[in-house]
Design a protein around this motif. Sequence first.
Motif: not given
Length: 470
Positions: A301, A369, A398
């Motif tokens: 991250t 996120e 993602e």
Amino acid sequence: MAARTKTSKDRPSYRCTECGWQTAKWLGRCPECQAWGTVEEYGAAPAVRTTAPGRVTTSALPIGQVDGKQATARSTGVPELDRVLGGGLVPGAVVLVAGEPGVGKSTLLLDVAAKSASDEHRTLYVTGEESASQVRLRADRIHAIDDHLYLAAETDLSAVLGHLDAVKPSLLILDSVQTVASPEIDGAPGGMAQVREVAGALIRASKERGMSTLLVGHVTKDGAIAGPRLLEHLVDVVLHFEGDRHARLRLVRGVKNRYGTTDEVGCFELHDEGITGLADPSGLFLTRRDEPVPGTCLTVTLEGRRPLVAEVQALTVDSQIPSPRRTTSGLETSRVSMMLAVLEQRGRISALGKRDIYSATVGGVKLSEPAADLAVALALASAASDTPLPKNLVAIGEVGLAGEVRRVTGVQRRLAEAHRLGFTHALVPGDPGKVPAGMKVLEVADIGDALRVLPRSRRREAPREQEDRR
């Protein structure tokens, strides 16, 4: 006899007793602080005045001729704090440090006060919440004793300004701005009018003396800085101190910075001997094992511009109630629910719908996120199939509702950090850019491609059974 015309001196004015806002007519609700029934009559309305041009203090110069050396930053002695500030404290800068009670604000600033004090730069620490003896006990515990560090316990603004004349410090630390009040302003300490007056006086003193100032600010139960919003506009830097009080990790995040970027994060570890900076905090977020365990996946991250390797864990058990539990810690519940839906519909894993699911992060880190979506999905799939992922694997990407794996920012920095810590394999979206030498990177287009990293010999047969029913 003709009636006398009412002049501006005869007209009354009104003022809010909570924040001091003034108006020429009565209102039931103060537009400044939104309080009801606090606007009361107060003397006569001020006469309208115009400001005539006056003498300038310094002549205007071309910007290229302005001396920029006066704004050179000086180190605080704490490298992690210098990182967030943009190199250190600039003379005349006013920094607002806000955070929840017990997170470690006073401990950090007392450590900064001792490390920045020297023969040429005195430090004045003013406490309004504790006695001087209480602060001395904390200083003994964290070894923050220095002959050039001065300590005073005051809650009166005039007394604080008097200490500035006596000590002539290069750094002032006020803990906190909500506990100091001015006798010339009505209202209790911590009110909007008092906070505005105290902050304004200290900002003027800092600019005139070239003195750096650190102000501690309280926060509301919603996490916002208490007091008027004007306070955040007046100061030069706003820092937020974050962290779970049950974990050791503390993060200092820059929200506003006139002297640097706002995408830097400082990492600290709070312990019994005080608080120390963490130049390499990834070790707090990992569990070292000899063999991989089902339901765990690693990701990288970005906190600001700093890459951190974090571990996601998941556990699935048979549910004993009609509505299975969905429990998260350190992860957003909505993102986990989305990954469950994608795995069931796009990944054809039907074993998740009727089971209790628990997901968490290690070390108290919070992953918000979207780049952690792929790691969350793989951890859930690994827990459902009771199959461990390959060792030394990180997952970055993602995941969309259609099952596609989308690109995220900073993939090269994330891979470089994973490679530095010894990870040899990575799952990433397409076109990751330059890959570190010796690291095997597998580009995946959708969640189906990502699930192929699970060993086939130990996968559950739930997808095949679902196909047979159809």
